[in-house]
Design a protein around this motif. Structure first.
Motif: not given
Length: 246
Positions: A81-92
């Motif tokens: 999950v965290l890898r996908a979040v970081l790869e998205a390069d968006a603000v969450f």
């Protein structure tokens, strides 16, 4: 800019309304992410629902925080999950218990989606005490149209005063129901013993499923952001489809 959208969300759901244990606000922010021009915003109940499309977004607004406390180790599901979040390069960004409590937030929206007449806040702002303006059958149809998981425990006849609490039923719900003199409580989910105690007191319990009880509030947040920022592409990402076997 992304920052302007977040400022608007915080006007709708002030962070100081959140519980102490909660973790609303910015969850992940790439360098310079707040100063980017906002073109596409995804709105979701949970960050995991939006991961497949987050790479095309500038901002992902969620109801559930990504993390409530720092993990001691990162592996397995959380690594993915965290890898996908970081790869998205968006603000969450998350608006959680503050959005639950806010005027026009999750609790208000659920009550209104069910065509109930709101009388007052309850359960420390997490619930709404409501009157049923129509028939019990009309309310039952509204519940079933909202959630395929709708389950009614107890007697449905003569239900005219209800307490609506999206998400997980809070501690103290039984005492609040007794204090308010309700015929039924409508919740996302509730623990077995609390449900049993309510039924013993003659109070009907309706469970909608956690995600179905909060989704109207997520949709309303997206609508208000879209209305405020007319040129912004705002899209709701629903929870994954559930396979329901009855």
């Amino acid at each position: 800019m992304v920052r302007e959208v977040i400022d608007f969300v915080e006007e709708l759901a002030p962070p100081d309304l959140a519980e102490d244990w909660d973790n609303p606000g910015i969850q992940v922010c790439p360098p310079g992410g707040l100063d980017r021009e906002a073109e596409r915003v995804l709105v979701a109940l949970d960050a995991t629902h939006a991961l497949e499309r987050a790479g095309d977004a500038d901002l992902v607004l969620t109801h559930h925080p990504l993390l409530f406390r720092p993990p001691r180790r990162i592996g397995g599901r959380w690594y993915r999950v965290l890898r996908a979040v970081l790869e998205a390069d968006a603000v969450f960004y998350a608006a959680h218990t503050n959005l639950d409590r806010a005027e026009g937030g999750v609790a208000d929206t659920l009550a209104r989606r069910l065509n109930l007449r709101i009388e007052s806040e309850a359960c420390d702002g997490f619930g709404r005490l409501c009157e049923v303006p129509g028939s019990e059958e009309e309310l039952l149809n509204a519940l079933r149209n909202l959630s395929p998981l709708t389950t009614v425990y107890g007697d449905w006849e003569g239900v005219g005063r209800v307490l609506v609490v999206p998400g997980a039923a809070p501690d103290g719900l039984v005492m609040e129901c007794l204090r308010c003199g309700v015929d039924a409580v409508i919740v996302g989910e509730i623990k077995y013993h609390a449900r049993a105690e309510l039924l013993e007191e003659g109070i009907t319990v309706v469970e909608l499923g956690h995600e179905y009880s909060e989704l109207p509030g997520v949709q309303e947040l997206a609508r208000r952001v879209r209305e405020e920022f007319r040129d912004l592409n705002v899209e709701v990402v629903p929870p994954p489809d559930l396979t329901i076997i009855r």
